[in-house]
Scaffold this motif. Sequence first.
Motif, PDB file in Angstrom:
ATOM      1  N   ILE A   1       9.418   4.188  -0.622  1.00  0.00           N
ATOM      2  CA  ILE A   1       9.134   3.084  -1.546  1.00  0.00           C
ATOM      3  C   ILE A   1      10.224   2.019  -1.457  1.00  0.00           C
ATOM      4  O   ILE A   1       9.947   0.811  -1.418  1.00  0.00           O
ATOM      5  CB  ILE A   1       9.016   3.619  -2.990  1.00  0.00           C
ATOM      6  CG1 ILE A   1       7.736   4.462  -3.128  1.00  0.00           C
ATOM      7  CG2 ILE A   1       9.004   2.473  -3.996  1.00  0.00           C
ATOM      8  CD1 ILE A   1       7.635   5.195  -4.460  1.00  0.00           C
ATOM      9  N   GLY A   2      11.478   2.470  -1.395  1.00  0.00           N
ATOM     10  CA  GLY A   2      12.596   1.527  -1.295  1.00  0.00           C
ATOM     11  C   GLY A   2      12.545   0.709  -0.005  1.00  0.00           C
ATOM     12  O   GLY A   2      12.760  -0.505  -0.010  1.00  0.00           O
TER      13      GLY A   2
ATOM     14  N   GLU B   1       1.813   6.945  -6.768  1.00  0.00           N
ATOM     15  CA  GLU B   1       0.803   7.888  -7.263  1.00  0.00           C
ATOM     16  C   GLU B   1       1.229   9.329  -6.986  1.00  0.00           C
ATOM     17  O   GLU B   1       1.041  10.228  -7.815  1.00  0.00           O
ATOM     18  CB  GLU B   1      -0.537   7.605  -6.615  1.00  0.00           C
ATOM     19  CG  GLU B   1      -1.189   6.301  -7.059  1.00  0.00           C
ATOM     20  CD  GLU B   1      -2.534   6.074  -6.402  1.00  0.00           C
ATOM     21  OE1 GLU B   1      -2.993   6.981  -5.664  1.00  0.00           O
ATOM     22  OE2 GLU B   1      -3.130   4.994  -6.609  1.00  0.00           O
ATOM     23  N   LEU B   2       1.827   9.528  -5.791  1.00  0.00           N
ATOM     24  CA  LEU B   2       2.275  10.885  -5.460  1.00  0.00           C
ATOM     25  C   LEU B   2       3.400  11.356  -6.368  1.00  0.00           C
ATOM     26  O   LEU B   2       3.502  12.549  -6.697  1.00  0.00           O
ATOM     27  CB  LEU B   2       2.728  10.937  -3.995  1.00  0.00           C
ATOM     28  CG  LEU B   2       1.631  10.818  -2.930  1.00  0.00           C
ATOM     29  CD1 LEU B   2       2.248  10.783  -1.539  1.00  0.00           C
ATOM     30  CD2 LEU B   2       0.660  12.000  -3.042  1.00  0.00           C
ATOM     31  N   LEU B   3       4.255  10.420  -6.770  1.00  0.00           N
ATOM     32  CA  LEU B   3       5.372  10.810  -7.632  1.00  0.00           C
ATOM     33  C   LEU B   3       4.910  11.304  -8.997  1.00  0.00           C
ATOM     34  O   LEU B   3       5.627  12.052  -9.673  1.00  0.00           O
ATOM     35  CB  LEU B   3       6.323   9.602  -7.816  1.00  0.00           C
ATOM     36  CG  LEU B   3       7.221   9.270  -6.630  1.00  0.00           C
ATOM     37  CD1 LEU B   3       7.980   7.972  -6.892  1.00  0.00           C
ATOM     38  CD2 LEU B   3       8.216  10.398  -6.375  1.00  0.00           C
TER      39      LEU B   3
ATOM     40  N   THR C   1       0.838  -1.210   0.000  1.00  0.00           N
ATOM     41  CA  THR C   1       0.000   0.000   0.000  1.00  0.00           C
ATOM     42  C   THR C   1       0.864   1.248   0.000  1.00  0.00           C
ATOM     43  O   THR C   1       0.563   2.233  -0.700  1.00  0.00           O
ATOM     44  CB  THR C   1      -0.928  -0.007   1.235  1.00  0.00           C
ATOM     45  OG1 THR C   1      -1.770  -1.163   1.181  1.00  0.00           O
ATOM     46  CG2 THR C   1      -1.787   1.243   1.276  1.00  0.00           C
ATOM     47  N   ARG C   2       1.957   1.218   0.784  1.00  0.00           N
ATOM     48  CA  ARG C   2       2.854   2.382   0.806  1.00  0.00           C
ATOM     49  C   ARG C   2       3.493   2.591  -0.567  1.00  0.00           C
ATOM     50  O   ARG C   2       3.610   3.726  -1.050  1.00  0.00           O
ATOM     51  CB  ARG C   2       3.944   2.183   1.866  1.00  0.00           C
ATOM     52  CG  ARG C   2       3.427   2.204   3.279  1.00  0.00           C
ATOM     53  CD  ARG C   2       4.524   2.603   4.267  1.00  0.00           C
ATOM     54  NE  ARG C   2       5.687   1.742   4.195  1.00  0.00           N
ATOM     55  CZ  ARG C   2       5.840   0.617   4.897  1.00  0.00           C
ATOM     56  NH1 ARG C   2       4.863   0.224   5.708  1.00  0.00           N
ATOM     57  NH2 ARG C   2       6.937  -0.101   4.796  1.00  0.00           N
ATOM     58  N   ILE C   3       3.901   1.489  -1.196  1.00  0.00           N
ATOM     59  CA  ILE C   3       4.532   1.603  -2.518  1.00  0.00           C
ATOM     60  C   ILE C   3       3.564   2.209  -3.528  1.00  0.00           C
ATOM     61  O   ILE C   3       3.895   3.161  -4.253  1.00  0.00           O
ATOM     62  CB  ILE C   3       5.024   0.225  -2.992  1.00  0.00           C
ATOM     63  CG1 ILE C   3       6.211  -0.230  -2.150  1.00  0.00           C
ATOM     64  CG2 ILE C   3       5.417   0.272  -4.473  1.00  0.00           C
ATOM     65  CD1 ILE C   3       6.670  -1.649  -2.441  1.00  0.00           C
TER      66      ILE C   3
ATOM     67  N   GLU D   1      10.762  16.229  -1.651  1.00  0.00           N
ATOM     68  CA  GLU D   1       9.618  15.354  -1.385  1.00  0.00           C
ATOM     69  C   GLU D   1       9.682  14.088  -2.245  1.00  0.00           C
ATOM     70  O   GLU D   1       9.331  13.003  -1.786  1.00  0.00           O
ATOM     71  CB  GLU D   1       8.314  16.112  -1.661  1.00  0.00           C
ATOM     72  CG  GLU D   1       8.017  17.207  -0.638  1.00  0.00           C
ATOM     73  CD  GLU D   1       6.818  18.048  -1.036  1.00  0.00           C
ATOM     74  OE1 GLU D   1       6.174  18.643  -0.133  1.00  0.00           O
ATOM     75  OE2 GLU D   1       6.519  18.120  -2.255  1.00  0.00           O
ATOM     76  N   GLN D   2      10.140  14.263  -3.472  1.00  0.00           N
ATOM     77  CA  GLN D   2      10.289  13.098  -4.342  1.00  0.00           C
ATOM     78  C   GLN D   2      11.345  12.127  -3.792  1.00  0.00           C
ATOM     79  O   GLN D   2      11.154  10.908  -3.809  1.00  0.00           O
ATOM     80  CB  GLN D   2      10.675  13.546  -5.756  1.00  0.00           C
ATOM     81  CG  GLN D   2       9.552  14.252  -6.495  1.00  0.00           C
ATOM     82  CD  GLN D   2      10.009  14.779  -7.853  1.00  0.00           C
ATOM     83  OE1 GLN D   2      11.207  14.878  -8.119  1.00  0.00           O
ATOM     84  NE2 GLN D   2       9.060  15.127  -8.709  1.00  0.00           N
TER      85      GLN D   2
END
Length: 372
Positions: free
Chosen positions: A193-194, A174-176, A167-169, A185-186
């Motif tokens: 994600i990592g 989506e935010l990226l 879910t976090r990934i 932030e990116q």
Amino acid sequence: MMRPFRTEYTGDILIVDDIPENLQLLFEILREEGHEVRRVLDGQQALQAIAVDPPDLILLDIKMPILDGYEVCTQLKANKETAHIPVIFLSALNDVLDKAKAFSAGGVDYINKPFDIYEVIVRVNNQLKLLDTTRNLKKRNQELEILNKDLEAFNYMVSHDLRRPLTRILGFCELLVDDDMTPDEQGEALEIIGNAGQEMDQMISDLMRLANVSYRDLELEFKTVNLSAIATSITEQLQVQDPDRHVQLEIQPKLTVSGDRRLLKIAFENLLGNAWKYSSVKELAKIEFFQLEDGNFCIRDNGVGFSAKQQDNIFAPFTRLHHQRDFSGTGIGLAIVQRIIESHKGKIWCKGIIDEGASFFFTLNSQQGSSR
């Protein structure tokens, strides 16, 4: 003597007969077929011998002084420790009622005297074959129970544990896509994600480790193993990885067992790794490995411990006693330890007190002893 067939199964056989000539004849017949054979002259001696070292099969005469064969068999079947041992009655009594009484007492077969050599061999072989089949079925049932538990644990992991990092990934991917994100932030999103990907990778790796340490697939290579040396090596490695920790280590020297060194090392890596991790909250951590007076081994720490309620499921796969944010892990380590110990015909159990620490006790069926 020429044999018209070959004995397929061998076992530990106890012969009970008050006539020495019968004992000698049966002893020679069965020893020639490759069986381990013991012999006693009366029912009382038989019960004593069986209590000390239960055989695979009993050949039991009926007409004996003090305790006859019926009474001996009845006592064996009344005891849950010996009820499973098959009994073949031996008797010159050929009446149907005598045979019926023998089967009612718990006998599985009946051989008439005087003995026919080939009949004795065939009937013994049949009972040992049935015994082997029963043991294999029991083993398969145990394996199926373990597989079912693993499947339940796997389903839980997929539906809960793997979904969380996934879910976090997905969320941060989506935010990226959002053009409004700053480079900082990116970078933060990519780091999350990592980390989530690494968490999923660890879960899958641990699941594969659990699958590899299965009862059927374990091929043990028994050698003399110095557990003290293994414990010392692992704790030294933990200290190198975490040089700022101050841990009081007490490892009893020269504790050795007969076992598979590779698997026992994996077990100790998990047990000592847990002790190291869960004692990290203590200003003065203490980890011990020693052997008790009763021969059992113990790994003990003074860490966060656990409750009696948590203790019930502590060896179940993917069981975590503490929140992921407090102590990382997938809850697979102790399940692996249990399988390794039980593959050595041993047992493992534990005792914990919240905020006072945990003790893991284990025994190995092949253990040799210590420096005592």
